[in-house]
Design a protein around this motif. Structure first.
Motif, PDB file in Angstrom:
ATOM      1  N   PRO A 106       0.726  -1.335  -0.016  1.00  0.00           N
ATOM      2  CA  PRO A 106       0.014   0.007   0.068  1.00  0.00           C
ATOM      3  C   PRO A 106       0.674   1.208  -0.029  1.00  0.00           C
ATOM      4  CG  PRO A 106      -1.048  -1.666   1.490  1.00  0.00           C
ATOM      5  CD  PRO A 106       0.444  -2.113   0.893  1.00  0.00           C
ATOM      6  N   ASP A 107       2.225   1.255   0.393  1.00  0.00           N
ATOM      7  CA  ASP A 107       2.731   2.336   0.458  1.00  0.00           C
ATOM      8  C   ASP A 107       3.638   2.828  -0.862  1.00  0.00           C
ATOM      9  OD1 ASP A 107       4.637   0.214   0.311  1.00  0.00           O
ATOM     10  OD2 ASP A 107       6.051   0.805   2.119  1.00  0.00           O
ATOM     11  N   THR A 108       3.141   1.964  -1.944  1.00  0.00           N
ATOM     12  CA  THR A 108       3.750   2.186  -3.410  1.00  0.00           C
ATOM     13  C   THR A 108       2.560   3.033  -3.891  1.00  0.00           C
ATOM     14  OG1 THR A 108       4.536  -0.010  -3.517  1.00  0.00           O
ATOM     15  CG2 THR A 108       4.163   1.078  -5.613  1.00  0.00           C
ATOM     16  N   PRO A 109       3.119   4.173  -4.642  1.00  0.00           N
ATOM     17  CA  PRO A 109       2.289   5.216  -5.319  1.00  0.00           C
ATOM     18  C   PRO A 109       1.168   4.487  -6.083  1.00  0.00           C
ATOM     19  CG  PRO A 109       4.409   5.982  -5.292  1.00  0.00           C
ATOM     20  CD  PRO A 109       4.702   4.643  -4.645  1.00  0.00           C
ATOM     21  N   ASP A 110       0.152   4.902  -6.158  1.00  0.00           N
ATOM     22  CA  ASP A 110      -0.805   4.150  -7.026  1.00  0.00           C
ATOM     23  C   ASP A 110      -0.868   2.892  -6.935  1.00  0.00           C
ATOM     24  OD1 ASP A 110      -1.617   7.057  -8.169  1.00  0.00           O
ATOM     25  OD2 ASP A 110       0.104   6.749  -9.505  1.00  0.00           O
ATOM     26  N   TYR A 111      -1.000   2.071  -5.655  1.00  0.00           N
ATOM     27  CA  TYR A 111      -0.831   0.719  -5.476  1.00  0.00           C
ATOM     28  C   TYR A 111      -1.859   0.171  -6.206  1.00  0.00           C
ATOM     29  CZ  TYR A 111      -3.753   0.309  -1.492  1.00  0.00           C
ATOM     30  OH  TYR A 111      -4.977   0.386  -0.808  1.00  0.00           O
ATOM     31  N   GLU A 112      -3.122   0.526  -6.115  1.00  0.00           N
ATOM     32  CA  GLU A 112      -3.994  -0.389  -6.640  1.00  0.00           C
ATOM     33  C   GLU A 112      -4.446  -0.620  -8.093  1.00  0.00           C
ATOM     34  OE1 GLU A 112      -7.705   1.596  -4.964  1.00  0.00           O
ATOM     35  OE2 GLU A 112      -7.779   0.324  -3.152  1.00  0.00           O
ATOM     36  N   GLN A 113      -3.869   0.835  -8.904  1.00  0.00           N
ATOM     37  CA  GLN A 113      -3.694   0.649 -10.065  1.00  0.00           C
ATOM     38  C   GLN A 113      -2.623  -0.295 -10.355  1.00  0.00           C
ATOM     39  OE1 GLN A 113      -3.014   4.386 -12.062  1.00  0.00           O
ATOM     40  NE2 GLN A 113      -2.318   3.674 -13.834  1.00  0.00           N
ATOM     41  N   LYS A 114      -1.647  -0.128  -9.744  1.00  0.00           N
ATOM     42  CA  LYS A 114      -0.146  -1.216 -10.087  1.00  0.00           C
ATOM     43  C   LYS A 114      -0.588  -2.560  -9.915  1.00  0.00           C
ATOM     44  CE  LYS A 114       3.264   2.082  -9.795  1.00  0.00           C
ATOM     45  NZ  LYS A 114       3.754   2.127 -11.287  1.00  0.00           N
ATOM     46  N   ARG A 115      -1.411  -2.897  -8.860  1.00  0.00           N
ATOM     47  CA  ARG A 115      -1.850  -4.334  -8.761  1.00  0.00           C
ATOM     48  C   ARG A 115      -2.676  -4.768  -9.810  1.00  0.00           C
ATOM     49  NH1 ARG A 115      -4.024  -4.390  -2.262  1.00  0.00           N
ATOM     50  NH2 ARG A 115      -1.807  -4.620  -1.249  1.00  0.00           N
ATOM     51  N   ALA A 116      -3.603  -3.905 -10.104  1.00  0.00           N
ATOM     52  CA  ALA A 116      -4.454  -4.321 -11.387  1.00  0.00           C
ATOM     53  C   ALA A 116      -3.732  -4.562 -12.505  1.00  0.00           C
ATOM     54  CB  ALA A 116      -5.448  -3.238 -11.609  1.00  0.00           C
ATOM     55  N   GLU A 117      -2.604  -3.824 -12.763  1.00  0.00           N
ATOM     56  CA  GLU A 117      -1.806  -3.673 -14.044  1.00  0.00           C
ATOM     57  C   GLU A 117      -0.827  -5.060 -14.050  1.00  0.00           C
ATOM     58  OE1 GLU A 117       1.826  -1.248 -16.034  1.00  0.00           O
ATOM     59  OE2 GLU A 117       0.728  -0.389 -14.424  1.00  0.00           O
ATOM     60  N   TYR A 118      -0.236  -5.202 -12.856  1.00  0.00           N
ATOM     61  CA  TYR A 118       1.112  -6.217 -12.717  1.00  0.00           C
ATOM     62  C   TYR A 118       0.230  -7.450 -12.788  1.00  0.00           C
ATOM     63  CZ  TYR A 118       4.211  -2.410 -11.761  1.00  0.00           C
ATOM     64  OH  TYR A 118       4.859  -1.363 -11.599  1.00  0.00           O
ATOM     65  N   THR A 119      -1.117  -7.621 -12.261  1.00  0.00           N
ATOM     66  CA  THR A 119      -1.468  -9.069 -12.252  1.00  0.00           C
ATOM     67  C   THR A 119      -1.798  -9.626 -13.605  1.00  0.00           C
ATOM     68  OG1 THR A 119      -3.595  -7.986 -11.425  1.00  0.00           O
ATOM     69  CG2 THR A 119      -2.315  -8.991  -9.724  1.00  0.00           C
ATOM     70  N   GLN A 120      -1.769  -8.608 -14.601  1.00  0.00           N
ATOM     71  CA  GLN A 120      -2.044  -9.072 -16.016  1.00  0.00           C
ATOM     72  C   GLN A 120      -0.986  -9.893 -16.595  1.00  0.00           C
ATOM     73  OE1 GLN A 120      -5.274  -8.612 -17.484  1.00  0.00           O
ATOM     74  NE2 GLN A 120      -5.798  -7.758 -15.252  1.00  0.00           N
TER      75      GLN A 120
END
Length: 220
Positions: A106-120
């Motif tokens: 969660p301390d990663t900037p824009d972590y929710e967006q990055k989670r959605a991106e990286y799980t692809q």
């Protein structure tokens, strides 16, 4: 007169014999020279194909296949060992996917967006120039085993949760088995590979894979 005729005839036979002997000697010297040149050849060029995947890991998947040009140079040969250096231009085609989205904290900037991106599922292409050192041990006529360690710069074209896009390094340790037929050598080479950027970027978890390579090379 008969004696003179016999001497001339004998002289002709001796001349023919000497010419044949000279030609045979020259041919023998040529064969020895060619064999010596073949034995003393220091360069070889080859091509390898390989594939592999990450070690068992619940956080991500990583599979790859790669193509290498192999440029060998023999540094030294002793009674029991042969030492070579190796230049390996390589292109690597990989597939990567984040499985555990909690890896992106969660301390990663824009972590929710990055989670959605990286799980692809992502396609990753790597361009590598490894330099290696190889120690070879003959185990019979035409057969040998060897150990190889290499390292080199790499460019990756895709950012993931484990490594930034751009410059990185690839480290490889391999053992191999070779069969040589005249100037042609056939290889099978299991290896382990580590990729990271050496701390040049904040994202530097890298990848660790186990691979197997098959190759053929030709002595120049």
């Amino acid at each position: 007169m008969p004696d003179l005729f016999f001497v001339l005839y004998l002289n002709r036979i001796l001349k023919r014999f000497m010419i044949r002997k000279l030609l045979l000697t020259l041919l023998l010297l040529y064969v020895v020279k060619m064999n010596a040149q073949q034995d003393n050849s220091r360069f070889a060029v080859g091509f390898n194909y390989g594939f592999g995947s990450e070690f068992n890991n619940r956080n991500y998947t990583f599979t790859n296949q790669f193509y290498k040009v192999q440029l060998y140079y023999k540094l030294k040969e002793t009674k029991h060992f042969q030492y070579q250096i190796l230049l390996q231009p390589e292109i690597n085609f990989a597939k990567h996917q984040l499985l555990n989205f909690y890896f992106v904290k969660p301390d990663t900037p824009d972590y929710e967006q990055k989670r959605a991106e990286y799980t692809q599922l992502k396609s990753v292409r790597e361009y590598v120039l490894n330099c290696g050192f190889l120690v070879r041990k003959p185990i019979g006529k035409g057969c040998s085993v060897y150990a190889l360690a290499s390292i080199g710069p790499m460019i990756t074209d895709t950012e993931t949760e484990r490594m930034s896009k751009g410059f990185a390094f690839a480290d490889v340790f391999a053992i191999g088995f070779s069969v040589k037929l005249n100037k042609v050598q056939i290889d099978i080479r299991p290896d382990v590979r580590h990729v990271s950027n050496g701390g040049l970027s904040s994202t530097n978890s890298g990848y660790n894979t186990r691979n197997i390579e098959f190759g053929v090379s030709y002595g120049l």
